[in-house]
Write a protein that holds these residues in place. Sequence first.
Motif, PDB file in Angstrom:
ATOM      1  N   PRO A 105       0.813  -1.220   0.000  1.00 43.88           N
ATOM      2  CA  PRO A 105       0.000   0.000   0.000  1.00 43.88           C
ATOM      3  C   PRO A 105       0.848   1.273   0.000  1.00 43.88           C
ATOM      4  CG  PRO A 105      -0.862  -1.568   1.589  1.00 43.88           C
ATOM      5  CD  PRO A 105       0.459  -2.110   1.108  1.00 43.88           C
ATOM      6  N   GLN A 106       1.923   1.273   0.770  1.00 42.33           N
ATOM      7  CA  GLN A 106       2.796   2.445   0.838  1.00 42.33           C
ATOM      8  C   GLN A 106       3.528   2.668  -0.484  1.00 42.33           C
ATOM      9  OE1 GLN A 106       6.071   1.870   3.482  1.00 42.33           O
ATOM     10  NE2 GLN A 106       7.039   3.801   2.963  1.00 42.33           N
TER      11      GLN A 106
ATOM     12  N   TYR B  60      -3.034  -4.647  -6.945  1.00 43.46           N
ATOM     13  CA  TYR B  60      -2.648  -5.424  -5.756  1.00 43.46           C
ATOM     14  C   TYR B  60      -3.168  -6.863  -5.834  1.00 43.46           C
ATOM     15  CZ  TYR B  60      -2.233  -6.842  -0.874  1.00 43.46           C
ATOM     16  OH  TYR B  60      -1.930  -7.522   0.276  1.00 43.46           O
TER      17      TYR B  60
ATOM     18  N   GLY C 174       0.246   2.273  -3.425  1.00 49.56           N
ATOM     19  CA  GLY C 174      -1.105   2.772  -3.146  1.00 49.56           C
ATOM     20  C   GLY C 174      -1.515   3.993  -3.937  1.00 49.56           C
TER      21      GLY C 174
ATOM     22  N   TYR D 210      -1.192   4.458  -7.084  1.00 49.96           N
ATOM     23  CA  TYR D 210      -1.587   4.134  -8.459  1.00 49.96           C
ATOM     24  C   TYR D 210      -3.108   4.106  -8.587  1.00 49.96           C
ATOM     25  CZ  TYR D 210       3.223   3.109  -9.693  1.00 49.96           C
ATOM     26  OH  TYR D 210       4.567   3.220  -9.937  1.00 49.96           O
TER      27      TYR D 210
ATOM     28  N   TYR E  67      -5.012   0.737  -8.023  1.00 50.72           N
ATOM     29  CA  TYR E  67      -4.294   0.013  -6.970  1.00 50.72           C
ATOM     30  C   TYR E  67      -4.969  -1.292  -6.561  1.00 50.72           C
ATOM     31  CZ  TYR E  67      -2.425  -1.451  -2.545  1.00 50.72           C
ATOM     32  OH  TYR E  67      -1.899  -2.226  -1.535  1.00 50.72           O
ATOM     33  N   ARG E  68      -6.269  -1.288  -6.310  1.00 53.04           N
ATOM     34  CA  ARG E  68      -6.951  -2.515  -5.845  1.00 53.04           C
ATOM     35  C   ARG E  68      -6.783  -3.655  -6.851  1.00 53.04           C
ATOM     36  NH1 ARG E  68     -11.458  -1.694  -1.766  1.00 53.04           N
ATOM     37  NH2 ARG E  68     -11.250   0.482  -1.201  1.00 53.04           N
TER      38      ARG E  68
END
Length: 150
Positions: A41-42, A54, A45, A47, A50-51
């Motif tokens: 996330p760091q 990831y 995150g 982007y 992101y979800r």
Amino acid sequence: MGTAPQCIITDQCRSMFSAIRKALPNTRHCWCIWNIMKKFPQKLGGYRRYRELYAELRDIVFNSRTEESFERKWFEFIKEYNLHDNTWLSDLYDDRRMWVPIFFKGEFWATMRSTQKSESMHAFYGGFLHSKTSLVQFVHEYDNVLGAKE
């Protein structure tokens, strides 16, 4: 006594890496995947997707069946999300043999992939136990820990 461990798991500390390589040259050293994954996330995150990014990255890391499929999927992932300039991901890829599970296939790790279990035990018992705690003291302190946590 005097026998080096076959395997060791640490975080990504470069000093630790060098010390283990020097002091335990025949010990298989890997990095804690939990510590790496919690940095996502760091590091990623910001982007836009992101979800999705990831979820796909987790799938590649944990579900690749061969080293070749991991590498193929990784490069497709980098291309799809335009992450060619992300040096953190590039460094992770370079060090993939240190943390990606498919590169440990055939090695016995007793289901350990991370230091998370030991870290959670330290957090749970913190301040109650130490290296000289006897078994009787352990049982007594275990009861104290449960009472304090309750």
